[in-house]
Scaffold this motif. Structure first.
Motif, PDB file in Angstrom:
ATOM      1  N   LEU A  34      10.711  -1.828  89.622  1.00  0.00           N
ATOM      2  CA  LEU A  34      10.624  -1.616  88.166  1.00  0.00           C
ATOM      3  C   LEU A  34       9.281  -2.138  87.660  1.00  0.00           C
ATOM      4  O   LEU A  34       8.602  -2.884  88.355  1.00  0.00           O
ATOM      5  N   PRO A  35       8.867  -1.717  86.450  1.00  0.00           N
ATOM      6  CA  PRO A  35       7.564  -2.148  85.941  1.00  0.00           C
ATOM      7  C   PRO A  35       7.506  -3.664  85.736  1.00  0.00           C
ATOM      8  O   PRO A  35       8.526  -4.296  85.453  1.00  0.00           O
ATOM      9  N   LEU A  36       6.310  -4.198  85.871  1.00  0.00           N
ATOM     10  CA  LEU A  36       6.104  -5.647  85.787  1.00  0.00           C
ATOM     11  C   LEU A  36       5.066  -5.981  84.723  1.00  0.00           C
ATOM     12  O   LEU A  36       4.010  -5.344  84.641  1.00  0.00           O
ATOM     13  N   LEU A  82      18.696 -13.440  91.041  1.00  0.00           N
ATOM     14  CA  LEU A  82      18.766 -12.350  90.056  1.00  0.00           C
ATOM     15  C   LEU A  82      19.001 -10.981  90.718  1.00  0.00           C
ATOM     16  O   LEU A  82      19.327 -10.004  90.034  1.00  0.00           O
ATOM     17  N   GLN A  83      18.848 -10.914  92.032  1.00  0.00           N
ATOM     18  CA  GLN A  83      18.885  -9.621  92.731  1.00  0.00           C
ATOM     19  C   GLN A  83      20.063  -8.707  92.368  1.00  0.00           C
ATOM     20  O   GLN A  83      19.864  -7.516  92.144  1.00  0.00           O
ATOM     21  N   PRO A  84      21.303  -9.240  92.285  1.00  0.00           N
ATOM     22  CA  PRO A  84      22.419  -8.321  91.987  1.00  0.00           C
ATOM     23  C   PRO A  84      22.264  -7.577  90.661  1.00  0.00           C
ATOM     24  O   PRO A  84      22.907  -6.550  90.460  1.00  0.00           O
ATOM     25  N   GLY A  85      21.402  -8.066  89.770  1.00  0.00           N
ATOM     26  CA  GLY A  85      21.267  -7.419  88.463  1.00  0.00           C
ATOM     27  C   GLY A  85      20.034  -6.558  88.319  1.00  0.00           C
ATOM     28  O   GLY A  85      19.882  -5.850  87.312  1.00  0.00           O
ATOM     29  N   VAL A  86      19.146  -6.595  89.312  1.00  0.00           N
ATOM     30  CA  VAL A  86      17.842  -5.940  89.144  1.00  0.00           C
ATOM     31  C   VAL A  86      17.980  -4.435  88.896  1.00  0.00           C
ATOM     32  O   VAL A  86      17.233  -3.862  88.089  1.00  0.00           O
ATOM     33  N   ALA A  87      18.959  -3.812  89.538  1.00  0.00           N
ATOM     34  CA  ALA A  87      19.120  -2.355  89.383  1.00  0.00           C
ATOM     35  C   ALA A  87      19.436  -1.971  87.945  1.00  0.00           C
ATOM     36  O   ALA A  87      19.246  -0.811  87.552  1.00  0.00           O
ATOM     37  N   HIS A  88      19.925  -2.904  87.153  1.00  0.00           N
ATOM     38  CA  HIS A  88      20.280  -2.589  85.759  1.00  0.00           C
ATOM     39  C   HIS A  88      19.113  -2.780  84.795  1.00  0.00           C
ATOM     40  O   HIS A  88      19.247  -2.529  83.593  1.00  0.00           O
ATOM     41  N   LEU A  89      17.974  -3.281  85.311  1.00  0.00           N
ATOM     42  CA  LEU A  89      16.848  -3.605  84.434  1.00  0.00           C
ATOM     43  C   LEU A  89      15.854  -2.463  84.329  1.00  0.00           C
ATOM     44  O   LEU A  89      15.681  -1.679  85.255  1.00  0.00           O
ATOM     45  N   LYS A  90      15.155  -2.425  83.191  1.00  0.00           N
ATOM     46  CA  LYS A  90      14.084  -1.435  82.997  1.00  0.00           C
ATOM     47  C   LYS A  90      12.715  -2.071  83.183  1.00  0.00           C
ATOM     48  O   LYS A  90      11.714  -1.360  83.292  1.00  0.00           O
TER      49      LYS A  90
END
Ligand code: SF4
Ligand code: SF4
Length: 343
Positions: free
Chosen positions: A224-226, A188-196
């Motif tokens: 990001l928040p968890l 999932l790493q390539p998409g993490v920057a797009h997540l809130k």
């Protein structure tokens, strides 16, 4: 409910999430659920990792904005849209299946009676309506009903994250899946920057707390928040009072373990959850505290008799009004949560 932005709601212990279901694909129902629960003020809508489901959720949210505009109500923040991924076999990611040609004509059809989603008829399982609760599996006297597992590849989801269609991802894991969880997180790493927001959902197991402590370092440092979603008795909120206890006990364990992150109950959340949290003294402003609740089968069953089979609910203003009154029960519950948590 005065709508707080999603992250503020989490911080204040007022977060409410609607779970449409990781396998549920009834698009008109999902669109109408998103409409009603957006209007009722949920902070997040969680659906299957399926582009058509995402579109249905976004359509429902857009319909809610238009409805508010027409009513002359002020604009409010949209809920965040969350999709779920699994790191292995998981009951949330399956569909029941059987061949109706094998059913004896005189069968009293207990499978049909037990299904909370009305997903079984003479044709067998209506695939898009089945959300994998598993209640039909043991009731067939001939043992004809099986389950088909569903696994979503993170690569399928990444373009949706880049396109801004998804705000948050939920990773479903289970005790003992450490290596699979690590693999899923890496993919999932390539998409993490797009997540809130990231949510980790796990069902109860006697060794679940050491397991969560073991997987936290895999995420750390997390940009990001968890949320830890304590999935007490998965997909059981519509069953009644007893269903809520496992989620609460599990959440108490996570609170006591002091894991970094927010704690949100699921799997058995219903009208009994907040009163029970109050009885247990978990709403007395204690820090750390429960940050929110996720309503799944309870929220869906609450509106089931009101939603048209295929049409937009707003074509029937009386039905929409009744649906909104019922959905606001959840908002009222959340208000109690916040009031108790801050007094
Ligand atoms: S009872 Fe549950 S698993 Fe069986 S068809 Fe209905 S929703 Fe699917
Ligand atoms: S209970 Fe079993 S035999 Fe009866 S209708 Fe359902 S699947 Fe067929």
């Amino acid at each position: 409910m005065p709508l707080l932005p999603p992250l503020v709601a989490l911080e204040k212990g007022r977060w409410v999430k609607l779970i449409c279901g990781a396998s549920y694909q009834d698009l008109p129902a999902i669109r109408n659920l998103a409409l009603v629960y957006s209007l009722a003020g949920v902070h997040c809508i969680d659906g299957a990792a399926d582009l058509a489901v995402l579109s249905a959720i976004r359509e429902g949210m857009a319909a809610a904005r238009r409805w508010r505009e027409r009513q002359g109500l002020p604009a409010q923040s949209d809920p965040w849209v969350m999709v779920s991924l699994n790191d292995g076999e998981d009951p949330h990611f399956r569909k029941a299946v059987f061949d109706p040609r094998r059913c004896p004509p005189d069968c009293p059809r207990p499978c049909e009676a037990v299904c909370p989603a009305h997903a079984i008829d003479h044709r067998g399982v209506i695939e898009h309506k089945c959300y994998g609760c598993g209640r039909c599996l043991p009731v067939c006297p001939l043992g004809l009903i099986g389950a088909e597992a569903r696994r979503i590849k993170p690569a399928e989801v990444l373009p949706w994250l880049e396109a801004g269609l998804v705000d948050a991802v939920e990773l479903h894991t289970q005790t003992g899946h450490e290596a699979d969880f690590q693999r899923l997180w890496t993919q999932l790493q390539p998409g993490v920057a797009h997540l809130k927001l990231l949510s980790v959902s796990c069902p109860y197991h006697p060794e679940v707390l050491p397991y969560l402590q073991k997987i936290y370092p895999i995420l750390d440092p997390l940009p990001l928040p968890l949320i830890w979603q304590t999935d007490g008795r998965p997909m059981s909120g519509d069953i009644g009072k007893g269903a809520t206890q496992p989620a609460i006990r599990f959440a108490q364990g996570v609170l006591n373990a002091g894991l970094p992150g927010f704690i949100q109950l699921a799997g058995g959340v219903n009208a009994h959850t907040v009163p029970k949290l109050g009885e247990l003294g978990l709403l007395n402003g204690a820090v750390p505290r429960i940050n929110g609740l996720a309503y799944g089968s309870y929220a869906r069953v609450l509106l089931q008799d009101l939603l048209p089979e295929t049409e937009p609910l707003e074509l029937y203003p009386d039905l929409l009004k009744t649906a909104l009154e019922r959905a606001r029960q959840i908002a009222v519950i959340s208000e109690q949560l916040s009031v108790s948590a801050h007094n």
